[in-house]
Structure formats: structure tokens, C-alpha cells
Design a protein around this motif. Sequence first.
Motif, PDB file in Angstrom:
ATOM      1  N   VAL A   4       0.868  -1.185   0.000  1.00  0.00           N
ATOM      2  CA  VAL A   4       0.000   0.000   0.000  1.00  0.00           C
ATOM      3  C   VAL A   4       0.903   1.234   0.000  1.00  0.00           C
ATOM      4  O   VAL A   4       1.853   1.318   0.777  1.00  0.00           O
ATOM      5  CB  VAL A   4      -0.911   0.018   1.255  1.00  0.00           C
ATOM      6  CG1 VAL A   4      -1.742   1.296   1.283  1.00  0.00           C
ATOM      7  CG2 VAL A   4      -1.809  -1.199   1.257  1.00  0.00           C
ATOM      8  N   PHE A   5       0.628   2.162  -0.930  1.00  0.00           N
ATOM      9  CA  PHE A   5       1.497   3.331  -1.052  1.00  0.00           C
ATOM     10  C   PHE A   5       0.757   4.598  -0.652  1.00  0.00           C
ATOM     11  O   PHE A   5      -0.437   4.747  -0.955  1.00  0.00           O
ATOM     12  CB  PHE A   5       1.966   3.491  -2.502  1.00  0.00           C
ATOM     13  CG  PHE A   5       2.763   2.320  -2.992  1.00  0.00           C
ATOM     14  CD1 PHE A   5       4.098   2.185  -2.635  1.00  0.00           C
ATOM     15  CD2 PHE A   5       2.172   1.350  -3.782  1.00  0.00           C
ATOM     16  CE1 PHE A   5       4.838   1.091  -3.083  1.00  0.00           C
ATOM     17  CE2 PHE A   5       2.901   0.261  -4.231  1.00  0.00           C
ATOM     18  CZ  PHE A   5       4.239   0.133  -3.888  1.00  0.00           C
ATOM     19  N   SER A   6       1.499   5.508  -0.047  1.00  0.00           N
ATOM     20  CA  SER A   6       0.876   6.804   0.284  1.00  0.00           C
ATOM     21  C   SER A   6       0.885   7.678  -0.962  1.00  0.00           C
ATOM     22  O   SER A   6       1.708   7.501  -1.869  1.00  0.00           O
ATOM     23  CB  SER A   6       1.657   7.489   1.402  1.00  0.00           C
ATOM     24  OG  SER A   6       2.897   7.931   0.874  1.00  0.00           O
ATOM     25  N   LEU A   7      -0.030   8.638  -0.986  1.00  0.00           N
ATOM     26  CA  LEU A   7      -0.106   9.556  -2.137  1.00  0.00           C
ATOM     27  C   LEU A   7       1.217  10.287  -2.312  1.00  0.00           C
ATOM     28  O   LEU A   7       1.684  10.522  -3.423  1.00  0.00           O
ATOM     29  CB  LEU A   7      -1.228  10.566  -1.919  1.00  0.00           C
ATOM     30  CG  LEU A   7      -2.616   9.978  -1.706  1.00  0.00           C
ATOM     31  CD1 LEU A   7      -3.630  11.080  -1.474  1.00  0.00           C
ATOM     32  CD2 LEU A   7      -3.032   9.154  -2.912  1.00  0.00           C
ATOM     33  N   GLY A  25      -7.557   3.406  -8.213  1.00  0.00           N
ATOM     34  CA  GLY A  25      -7.039   3.098  -6.876  1.00  0.00           C
ATOM     35  C   GLY A  25      -5.884   2.101  -6.862  1.00  0.00           C
ATOM     36  O   GLY A  25      -5.389   1.746  -5.802  1.00  0.00           O
ATOM     37  N   LYS A  26      -5.453   1.663  -8.076  1.00  0.00           N
ATOM     38  CA  LYS A  26      -4.333   0.728  -8.125  1.00  0.00           C
ATOM     39  C   LYS A  26      -3.096   1.451  -8.658  1.00  0.00           C
ATOM     40  O   LYS A  26      -3.228   2.306  -9.544  1.00  0.00           O
ATOM     41  CB  LYS A  26      -4.662  -0.445  -9.049  1.00  0.00           C
ATOM     42  CG  LYS A  26      -5.781  -1.313  -8.507  1.00  0.00           C
ATOM     43  CD  LYS A  26      -6.063  -2.441  -9.460  1.00  0.00           C
ATOM     44  CE  LYS A  26      -7.049  -3.419  -8.843  1.00  0.00           C
ATOM     45  NZ  LYS A  26      -7.419  -4.472  -9.778  1.00  0.00           N
ATOM     46  N   TYR A  74       1.616  -4.043 -12.093  1.00  0.00           N
ATOM     47  CA  TYR A  74       0.755  -3.656 -10.977  1.00  0.00           C
ATOM     48  C   TYR A  74       1.571  -3.828  -9.711  1.00  0.00           C
ATOM     49  O   TYR A  74       2.057  -4.919  -9.415  1.00  0.00           O
ATOM     50  CB  TYR A  74      -0.489  -4.551 -10.944  1.00  0.00           C
ATOM     51  CG  TYR A  74      -1.263  -4.426  -9.666  1.00  0.00           C
ATOM     52  CD1 TYR A  74      -1.886  -3.226  -9.327  1.00  0.00           C
ATOM     53  CD2 TYR A  74      -1.338  -5.486  -8.765  1.00  0.00           C
ATOM     54  CE1 TYR A  74      -2.571  -3.098  -8.132  1.00  0.00           C
ATOM     55  CE2 TYR A  74      -2.019  -5.364  -7.581  1.00  0.00           C
ATOM     56  CZ  TYR A  74      -2.629  -4.166  -7.265  1.00  0.00           C
ATOM     57  OH  TYR A  74      -3.302  -4.031  -6.083  1.00  0.00           O
ATOM     58  N   ILE A  75       1.753  -2.720  -8.947  1.00  0.00           N
ATOM     59  CA  ILE A  75       2.649  -2.862  -7.791  1.00  0.00           C
ATOM     60  C   ILE A  75       1.936  -2.709  -6.450  1.00  0.00           C
ATOM     61  O   ILE A  75       2.520  -2.979  -5.411  1.00  0.00           O
ATOM     62  CB  ILE A  75       3.843  -1.883  -7.885  1.00  0.00           C
ATOM     63  CG1 ILE A  75       3.361  -0.444  -8.116  1.00  0.00           C
ATOM     64  CG2 ILE A  75       4.808  -2.308  -8.978  1.00  0.00           C
ATOM     65  CD1 ILE A  75       4.490   0.572  -8.029  1.00  0.00           C
ATOM     66  N   GLY A  76       0.703  -2.280  -6.440  1.00  0.00           N
ATOM     67  CA  GLY A  76       0.002  -2.202  -5.152  1.00  0.00           C
ATOM     68  C   GLY A  76      -1.180  -1.252  -5.180  1.00  0.00           C
ATOM     69  O   GLY A  76      -1.586  -0.766  -6.248  1.00  0.00           O
TER      70      GLY A  76
END
Length: 506
Positions: A4-7, A25-26, A74-76
Motif C-alpha cells: 500500500v502506497f501513500s499519495l 485506486g491501483k 501492478y505494484i500495489g
Amino acid sequence: MERVFSLQEISQHNTKDDLWIVLHGKVYDLTKFLPNHPGGQNVILKHSGKDATLTFELYHSTDIIDRFLPPEMYIGQVEQAYGIIPSNKSDENQEQQQETQEEKRIQLARETMPPIEEMFNTFDFQSVARHVLKESAFAYFSSGSGDDMTMRENHNAYHRIWFRPRVMVNVSHIDMTTEMLGAQVSFPLYISATSFCKMAHPEGEKVLARAAGKQGIIQMIPTLASCSLNEIVDARVYPTQLQWLQLYINTDRQMTQRMIQQAESEGVKGLFITVDRAIVGPRGKSANDKDMFEDQGGMEKVLNHERGTGSKTLPSFVDPSMNWKDMAWFKSITKMPIVLKGIQRWEDAVLAWRHGCAGIVLSNHGGRQLDFSPSPIEILPEVIDALKREGCDPSKDFEVYVDGGIRRGSDIFKAIALGAKGVGIGRPALYALGCYGEKGVEYLLNLFKTELAMCMRLMGAPTIKDIQSDMVDTRNLKNHYVANPIDYLAKTTYERLQPRGNLSKL
Ligand SMILES: Cc1cc2nc3c(=O)[nH]c(=O)nc-3n(C[C@H](O)[C@H](O)[C@H](O)COP(=O)(O)O)c2cc1C
């Protein structure tokens, strides 16, 4: 476990060499995909480190990611789906202002556009489209390659064919029905594949499907459609409506195979493999436009390709290594008849026949690939002669189609007279779609039908079978410098009347 990545973190990955993008959202790492994006690099760069969902949805079908992006990209997830990624405010404000200005211009143009009844020929749609479409969309559609020589020649060549009308024939009833790949159609024209139809209309290819179905003709579905294959198939107006699939052969052959087999299971009846796009041609107008299609086929792409810096490990939309040896594999994975789209000389027509194709489309991609490739109608007679020399009967064993520059019912007549089974249209359908939606495309098809019926009547040919080669005079076809009257209608439509960009303020 899924990452999960932050903006904040996503916004750091905003360069050509390290490029992340958020879609629905991906988070995707598109660094390696960048050189292969068919819509050009700029649009991706513009959204690097940001949420590109809104722009993505304007042009792409929802399933295109699964179909074309390797899963490892696709990384998270984003920590909060659909968050707006902080960006440079002044750039964004400027872009927004430009967009609002363009929206206002388009709204005004739409309010003042002529009623559909004032569309008297196919060129009329083009001149309205110039005003009511986004500038980038019109540039993308109307673009040819290089100096547009081939694009203009495609239509101009029809002007060098004159008629030898037959009189005293009973033409009280005209029958334009014919067959294409064994299926009945209301007249010998189909809508050819054109990518990204949502640039013309929010419902894109679905509208073309409906209009084609209502008019009893075939729609060719593009690989790079803006709607998903399911959506386009579901838009059929009756279950047995005919559709073909245009295919770009991907370097990832499994991807190609999946697409072919999905189409076949959905009832698509013909496979048209595009063979004239080993790389994207240098598109003049759309390359000049500082917008999403800016670098389509631009110099950078060509050079990267030549130097081999375009990633070799990544799937590319079109496999430049495709050659005649691949025919056996194509035939092994489908029962659909295979037609090669983009044949430009008689020798290749003969090879297609020898390799067991069901037919060919003489086409140069609407003049968007190699400038100075010949107009399809010019090579049609020599292709038919060569096939006959091979012992092939093009009226029975093998179907020869023609596309490029078909703008009049009389153009259809000329192509049929010279041996074509039918003709395809690209831009006319896009312009009609962009101006008046489904009603526009149906209106356009009716214009073609009316003109063809009129031509058949005046030529003394009551059915398609009556259209014969002795009805046309092709003595000037090979001669590119005959004194033809200037086609003002096409010319004024084609040329821009307004200066571009900031020049208009001078
Ligand atoms: C905007 C645009 C997009 C196109 N996209 C494709 C495509 O994705 N695949 C393909 O095989 N041909 C594509 N073509 C070529 C058309 O299928 C067709 O060969 C050509 O448009 C016919 O010429 P015309 O536009 O003069 O009628 C495209 C043409 C245009 C104008």
C-alpha cells in the motif's frame, strides 16, 4: 501481502525513468511501458505520479489493462483509493483554463452546427467535425503520414477513373445486396477499424455497432477499441449481426491468442490481421499538436526503435517481426477466415492467397503509415490480374477488399467494377459519429447507399453482379499528373481555415 502506497510516495515517481500512475485506486509502474504506449508518451508523462483514472476512462475500455499490461506492472494499492495526488498547482490551473476554453468553443460550435439534413455528402461531416470535436481528436483522425500525399491520393485516384455508362437497361429496381465472407449485407460497404472511437463520442465503438446493425452492414472491431470487446459485441442490434475483428499481433503471442479466441467465442466472424503497421507512421498533424497524441510515431519513437532502446522484453502492441511464417500459427489457433489488411502490391496479394488466407484488404491505413504508398484503387486491377494468373478466381475463391479515400457512392461502384468484393470506410464514420452520434452514422450510410443506387441506375447496372470492369475507363489511373479539375469540396474541407494556436491572436 499487497503493498500500500501513500499519495506522497506515489507523487515522487514522476519521471521518464521512474514512472508510477494510479488507475482506479491501483498503482502501476509504467516506466517500461512508456515507449510502447500507442497513444504516445506525453499523455502518460503528464499524469506521472498522479491519478490518471479520469483521462484513462475517456479513451480506454476497462479491460484493456488486463489484456495488455503485464501483471508485474501492478505494484500495489493507494492507501486511500481514488485520492487526488498533489501536483503542481500552476501547471494544473493553466491546463484547466485551456480545457475550459476549448469546452466553451465546442459548446458554441455544437449549438450552431447545421441540422443533419444539411449533410449532403460525406465531406460535409468532416467540415462540421473540425469545429465540434476537440482539436486533438480532429488532428488524430484527420492526420495522414508525412506530407499526406498518400492520404490525399487515396481519394484523388478515384477522380482518374471515368465511367462508360450503359443505357436501355431496365433499372426500375436496384438491388445492392451482396455477400462478404459468406454473409449477406445490404450493400458492399463495411465500417473499418479505427482505434479510440471515444475520442469522437462517449459511447465509441458501441454506437458504430448499433448503426452498422441497423443498416445491415459489417463493423470491424479494432484491437485498440475504447470499449471492451464484450461491450461492442453486446451492442449488436440482433444476435446474428455480423462483426469482424481487426488484430494487431502482439509480441506476447498468448495475449494475441486470448483475444482471437475470445472474439471467436463471442461470434465474431472474420479475423483481419493488420500487416502495414510494423511501427507507427510519422503522423504530421497529430504529431504537431501539443496534446495526447503528440508523439504518436514521432521521431523519438522511430529512433528508439532503430537503436533498439525500446524494451525488447516488454510486449509491444505490434510485433515488427511478424512475417509469412507466422501464417501457419494464425491458422492453427482459429477457425475464423483470415484476411490480411494492408496489402500494397500484387506480389503480396499472391502470397496471401498461397498462404491460405480468405482474402485481403488493399489498404495503406488511410495514408497514415508509409507516405507515397500507392492508393489501393490504383493497384486493384493489377492485383486481380495477378491472382487470376495464379489460377485464383477473385470473384469466388478469394475476397479482395479496398479501403482508403472512399467518399462517394460512385467510389464504391468503381472499386466493385475493378474486382473488389466490397469497400471499407474509416474517417467518414468517425466524423459522422463525432458530429451527430448514431443518427449521424446511419445518415452517412444512407448517403452512401443513395449515391450508390443512383450510380447503379445511371450506369445501367441493376445488381452488384452487373457491375463490370468494362464500365470504367482506367486509362489515366496510373498517370498521377492528368489535368483533373480541382476538388474544391475536398480541398476546403481538408485544409485548415483558421490559423493555429497563438497565431490566431497575432
Ligand atoms: C483515426 C484512425 C484510426 C485508425 N486505427 C486503426 C487501427 O487501430 N487498426 C487498423 O488496422 N486500421 C486503423 N485505421 C485505418 C482504417 O482501418 C482504414 O484502413 C482507413 O481509415 C481507411 O481510410 P479512410 O479513413 O480514408 O476511409 C485507422 C484510421 C484512422 C483514420
